[in-house]
Design an enzyme around this catalytic site. Structure first.
Site, short mmCIF file in Angstrom:
data_model
loop_
_atom_site.label_atom_id
_atom_site.label_comp_id
_atom_site.label_asym_id
_atom_site.label_seq_id
_atom_site.Cartn_x
_atom_site.Cartn_y
_atom_site.Cartn_z
N SER A 95 -7.36 24.55 4.76
CA SER A 95 -6.66 23.69 3.55
C SER A 95 -5.11 23.43 4.07
O SER A 95 -4.24 24.50 4.09
CB SER A 95 -6.51 24.20 2.25
N HIS A 126 -9.41 19.93 4.99
CA HIS A 126 -9.12 20.09 3.63
C HIS A 126 -7.99 19.58 3.25
O HIS A 126 -7.11 20.23 3.20
CB HIS A 126 -9.80 21.49 3.30
N ASP A 139 -5.97 18.87 -0.29
CA ASP A 139 -5.96 19.26 -1.72
C ASP A 139 -4.93 18.13 -2.51
O ASP A 139 -3.70 18.36 -2.29
CB ASP A 139 -5.13 20.49 -2.14
N MET A 143 -3.62 16.91 -6.24
CA MET A 143 -3.13 17.46 -7.37
C MET A 143 -2.13 16.47 -8.15
O MET A 143 -1.19 15.88 -7.33
CB MET A 143 -2.53 18.77 -7.27
N HIS A 152 -10.25 16.92 -1.53
CA HIS A 152 -10.76 17.74 -2.69
C HIS A 152 -9.54 17.22 -3.92
O HIS A 152 -8.41 17.18 -3.93
CB HIS A 152 -10.35 19.19 -2.83
N MET A 179 -8.34 17.03 -7.51
CA MET A 179 -7.93 17.76 -8.56
C MET A 179 -7.15 16.70 -9.43
O MET A 179 -6.14 17.09 -9.80
CB MET A 179 -7.24 18.92 -8.24
N MET A 232 -15.39 26.65 -6.84
CA MET A 232 -13.99 27.15 -6.67
C MET A 232 -13.97 28.69 -7.05
O MET A 232 -14.52 29.36 -8.03
CB MET A 232 -12.99 26.53 -7.67
N GLY A 243 -5.26 24.77 -8.21
CA GLY A 243 -3.77 24.51 -8.46
C GLY A 243 -2.79 25.16 -7.43
O GLY A 243 -1.88 24.51 -7.09
N PHE A 244 -3.09 26.10 -6.70
CA PHE A 244 -2.57 26.88 -5.80
C PHE A 244 -3.24 27.47 -4.71
O PHE A 244 -4.24 27.81 -5.15
CB PHE A 244 -1.49 27.87 -6.62
N GLY A 245 -2.54 27.60 -3.89
CA GLY A 245 -3.04 28.50 -2.46
C GLY A 245 -2.58 30.03 -2.97
O GLY A 245 -1.68 30.18 -3.87
N GLY A 246 -2.97 30.77 -2.02
CA GLY A 246 -2.57 31.88 -1.96
C GLY A 246 -3.10 32.89 -3.16
O GLY A 246 -2.45 34.15 -3.26
N ASP A 257 -14.05 27.87 -2.05
CA ASP A 257 -12.60 27.34 -2.05
C ASP A 257 -11.65 28.49 -2.69
O ASP A 257 -11.76 28.21 -3.88
CB ASP A 257 -12.29 25.55 -2.48
N GLY A 258 -10.62 28.92 -2.08
CA GLY A 258 -10.03 29.81 -2.78
C GLY A 258 -9.87 31.32 -2.45
O GLY A 258 -11.10 31.81 -2.73
N GLY A 259 -8.97 31.99 -1.87
CA GLY A 259 -8.84 33.39 -1.69
C GLY A 259 -9.82 33.83 -0.55
O GLY A 259 -10.01 34.98 -0.41
N GLY A 308 -6.92 28.22 3.26
CA GLY A 308 -5.37 27.70 3.41
C GLY A 308 -4.38 28.96 4.31
O GLY A 308 -4.20 29.15 5.34
C1 DX5 Z 1 -6.58 25.54 -4.73
C2 DX5 Z 1 -6.99 24.39 -3.55
C3 DX5 Z 1 -7.29 25.47 -2.44
C4 DX5 Z 1 -6.32 26.18 -1.80
C5 DX5 Z 1 -6.86 27.55 -0.95
O1 DX5 Z 1 -6.52 24.63 -5.77
O2 DX5 Z 1 -8.16 23.80 -3.89
O3 DX5 Z 1 -7.89 24.58 -1.44
O4 DX5 Z 1 -5.41 25.45 -0.98
O5 DX5 Z 1 -5.82 28.21 -0.68
P1 DX5 Z 1 -6.04 29.58 -0.16
O6 DX5 Z 1 -7.01 29.68 1.03
O7 DX5 Z 1 -4.64 30.18 0.09
O8 DX5 Z 1 -6.49 30.27 -1.28
ZN ZN Z 2 -9.33 22.76 -2.19
#
Ligand code: DX5
Ligand code: ZN
Length: 231
Positions: A22, A47, A49, A51, A80, A82, A151, A156-159, A189-191, A211
């Protein structure tokens, strides 16, 4: 069941695990360079994202950025969305060079119509399920889609931290895909890190978005980071 034997049993449908970095975690001041670096480091898809600050509490990028990135890689651009509504922007993302367009059912107003439009644009259509959205949301669209994106964090956010409760949903969807006999990708997707990647793969995922875990440590680490996610 261990991932390896499950994969063998489900050989009809499940493909080798693919990694989709991502770019939300990339250096936005050098996005083209970052996309080239993860491409060369072994990324299977890129990927993106998108938003809108309304469907999710963050604002990122639009079709102009996708267009600018397109010449930097030949790998599929996995976009993706959102955003709500998504329909007014589907044509622009398709023209910008997206290969996969994934939408959320809650983006509305008519999921089936949105999927039909994505297919009419010649793109692969994905549906993404938020943590609280049941697999049942796929009931009447399974025949029309190419990808399901589960998901494993709230969008909404990475990390953020991986929500283990989503593993049961991934398992349930894997069974439905296998029963359908269709080549539908199951993306998570996520974490995702080396540990949660292994659990997601064991549950049936065959595409992993990452990401934070891809971009940590700088470009010299990207190949090792990506390789470490393959399970
Ligand atoms: C969250 C995004 C993800 C995000 C993943 O809304 O859809 O794609 O960037 O980030 P990590 O891998 O850091 O959880
Ligand atoms: Zn995503």
């Amino acid at each position: 069941m261990p991932a390896e034997s499950r994969r063998v049993n489900d050989w009809r449908v499940q493909q080798p695990v693919r990694i989709a970095p991502s770019i939300l975690s990339a250096d936005f001041a050098r996005l083209g360079e970052e996309v080239r670096a993860v491409d060369e480091a072994g990324a299977d898809w890129i990927h993106v994202d998108v938003m809108d600050g309304q469907f999710v509490p963050n604002l990122t990028i639009g079709p102009a950025v996708v267009k600018a990135l397109r010449p930097h890689t030949t790998k599929p651009l996995d976009v993706h969305l959102m955003i709500s509504p998504a329909d007014p922007f589907l044509d622009a993302f398709a023209e910008a060079g997206a290969d996969i367009l994934t939408v959320h059912p809650e983006a509305g107003p008519h999921l089936h119509r949105t999927i039909q439009r994505i297919k009419a644009l010649g793109k692969r259509a994905g549906v993404s399920l938020n943590p609280a959205t049941p697999a049942k949301a796929l009931d009447y669209v399974l025949d029309d889609i190419d990808l399901i994106l589960v998901m494993s964090v709230n969008p909404g956010f990475g990390g953020q931290s991986f929500l283990s409760g989503q593993l049961r949903k991934i398992e349930a969807i894997r069974k439905r895909i296998d029963a359908s006999g269709k080549a539908i990708d199951l993306e998570v997707d996520g974490g995702i890190d080396a540990e949660t990647a292994r659990r997601a793969i064991a549950a049936g995922a065959d595409v992993l978005v990452a990401g934070t875990a891809t971009f940590r440590g700088g470009a010299g680490q990207y190949a090792a980071n990506i390789a470490g996610l393959r399970g």
